[in-house]
Design a protein around this motif. Structure first.
Motif, short mmCIF file in Angstrom:
data_model
loop_
_atom_site.label_atom_id
_atom_site.label_comp_id
_atom_site.label_asym_id
_atom_site.label_seq_id
_atom_site.Cartn_x
_atom_site.Cartn_y
_atom_site.Cartn_z
N THR A 122 0.85 -1.18 0.00
CA THR A 122 0.00 0.00 0.00
C THR A 122 0.89 1.23 0.00
O THR A 122 1.90 1.27 0.70
CB THR A 122 -0.94 0.04 1.23
OG1 THR A 122 -0.16 -0.08 2.41
CG2 THR A 122 -1.93 -1.08 1.18
N LEU A 123 0.53 2.21 -0.79
CA LEU A 123 1.30 3.44 -0.87
C LEU A 123 1.09 4.23 0.42
O LEU A 123 -0.03 4.59 0.76
CB LEU A 123 0.89 4.26 -2.08
CG LEU A 123 1.69 5.52 -2.33
CD1 LEU A 123 3.16 5.20 -2.60
CD2 LEU A 123 1.11 6.28 -3.51
N LEU A 124 2.17 4.50 1.12
CA LEU A 124 2.11 5.23 2.38
C LEU A 124 2.32 6.72 2.16
O LEU A 124 1.62 7.55 2.72
CB LEU A 124 3.17 4.69 3.34
CG LEU A 124 3.42 5.47 4.61
CD1 LEU A 124 2.20 5.40 5.52
CD2 LEU A 124 4.64 4.95 5.34
N ILE A 164 10.81 3.57 -3.49
CA ILE A 164 11.19 3.66 -4.90
C ILE A 164 11.52 5.12 -5.15
O ILE A 164 10.70 6.00 -4.90
CB ILE A 164 10.07 3.16 -5.82
CG1 ILE A 164 9.81 1.68 -5.53
CG2 ILE A 164 10.45 3.38 -7.28
CD1 ILE A 164 8.62 1.11 -6.26
N VAL A 165 12.72 5.36 -5.62
CA VAL A 165 13.22 6.73 -5.80
C VAL A 165 13.70 6.89 -7.23
O VAL A 165 14.79 6.44 -7.57
CB VAL A 165 14.37 7.03 -4.81
CG1 VAL A 165 14.87 8.46 -5.00
CG2 VAL A 165 13.94 6.78 -3.38
N PRO A 166 12.88 7.48 -8.11
CA PRO A 166 13.36 7.75 -9.47
C PRO A 166 14.48 8.79 -9.42
O PRO A 166 14.38 9.78 -8.70
CB PRO A 166 12.14 8.32 -10.19
CG PRO A 166 10.97 8.01 -9.32
CD PRO A 166 11.50 7.90 -7.93
N TRP A 167 15.52 8.57 -10.15
CA TRP A 167 16.68 9.46 -10.12
C TRP A 167 17.26 9.57 -11.50
O TRP A 167 17.50 8.56 -12.15
CB TRP A 167 17.71 8.90 -9.14
CG TRP A 167 19.02 9.59 -9.16
CD1 TRP A 167 20.20 9.08 -9.66
CD2 TRP A 167 19.33 10.88 -8.67
NE1 TRP A 167 21.20 9.99 -9.50
CE2 TRP A 167 20.70 11.10 -8.90
CE3 TRP A 167 18.58 11.88 -8.06
CZ2 TRP A 167 21.33 12.28 -8.53
CZ3 TRP A 167 19.20 13.05 -7.70
CH2 TRP A 167 20.56 13.24 -7.93
N ASN A 168 17.49 10.79 -11.97
CA ASN A 168 17.99 10.96 -13.33
C ASN A 168 19.47 11.28 -13.40
O ASN A 168 19.99 11.62 -14.45
CB ASN A 168 17.19 12.05 -14.07
CG ASN A 168 17.46 13.43 -13.52
OD1 ASN A 168 18.20 13.60 -12.57
ND2 ASN A 168 16.84 14.43 -14.11
N GLY A 169 20.18 11.17 -12.28
CA GLY A 169 21.62 11.41 -12.31
C GLY A 169 21.96 12.79 -12.83
O GLY A 169 22.84 12.95 -13.65
N TYR A 185 8.57 7.42 -3.33
CA TYR A 185 7.35 6.66 -3.13
C TYR A 185 7.64 5.64 -2.04
O TYR A 185 8.49 4.77 -2.23
CB TYR A 185 6.92 5.95 -4.43
CG TYR A 185 6.73 6.92 -5.56
CD1 TYR A 185 5.51 7.53 -5.77
CD2 TYR A 185 7.79 7.24 -6.40
CE1 TYR A 185 5.34 8.45 -6.81
CE2 TYR A 185 7.63 8.16 -7.44
CZ TYR A 185 6.41 8.75 -7.62
OH TYR A 185 6.25 9.66 -8.63
N ILE A 186 6.98 5.76 -0.91
CA ILE A 186 7.20 4.89 0.24
C ILE A 186 6.03 3.92 0.35
O ILE A 186 4.87 4.35 0.41
CB ILE A 186 7.34 5.71 1.54
CG1 ILE A 186 8.37 6.83 1.38
CG2 ILE A 186 7.68 4.79 2.71
CD1 ILE A 186 9.76 6.38 1.05
N TRP A 187 6.34 2.63 0.39
CA TRP A 187 5.33 1.57 0.38
C TRP A 187 5.39 0.79 1.69
O TRP A 187 6.46 0.46 2.18
CB TRP A 187 5.57 0.62 -0.77
CG TRP A 187 5.46 1.27 -2.10
CD1 TRP A 187 6.45 1.94 -2.77
CD2 TRP A 187 4.31 1.36 -2.94
NE1 TRP A 187 5.96 2.43 -3.94
CE2 TRP A 187 4.67 2.08 -4.09
CE3 TRP A 187 3.01 0.87 -2.81
CZ2 TRP A 187 3.77 2.33 -5.11
CZ3 TRP A 187 2.12 1.12 -3.84
CH2 TRP A 187 2.49 1.85 -4.97
#
Length: 123
Positions: A39-41, A69-74, A118-120
């Motif tokens: 569940t998305l917290l 989940i951490v999207p990162w584009n460098g 995004y913390i689940w």
């Protein structure tokens, strides 16, 4: 060597390294089909100024470290997605550290950056 995977009529369980799945409690399992779905917290973004850190608190402390989940584009160089759990450092750069109650984004660079997170929660 410990039994790590159990698949039977009651479901699937995978233990953490060094723990026997036949005797491991929930705290020593990496996966159990008995757990509820993710569940998305918490979701959002944070500005991290140069040479500082920013902390995002979850609003509660979990028995097990949640999944991030951490999207990162460098810094625009690529488009990687990092998956953090069990207090692992994000890649070799130590950009983020995940705890049971917070995620800390560090910025060792001279340029600020923005990070989505995004913390689940899982059972």
């Amino acid at each position: 060597m410990a039994n790590r995977v159990l698949l039977n009529t009651s479901g699937l369980k995978v233990s953490e390294p060094g723990f026997d799945v036949l005797t491991a409690g929930n705290a020593n399992l990496q996966f159990s089909s008995d757990w509820s779905a993710l569940t998305l917290l918490l979701a959002g973004g944070v500005n991290v100024p140069a040479s500082t850190s920013q902390t995002v608190f979850f609003g509660r402390t979990f028995i097990r470290t949640p999944i991030a989940i951490v999207p990162w584009n460098g810094f625009g160089q690529d488009s990687n997605y990092y998956y953090l759990t069990l207090s692992e450092m994000w890649a070799a750069t130590s950009i983020a550290t995940l705890y049971n109650n917070r995620i800390v984004f560090a910025n060792p660079y001279s340029t600020p950056y923005f990070a989505w997170y995004y913390i689940w929660n899982y059972g």
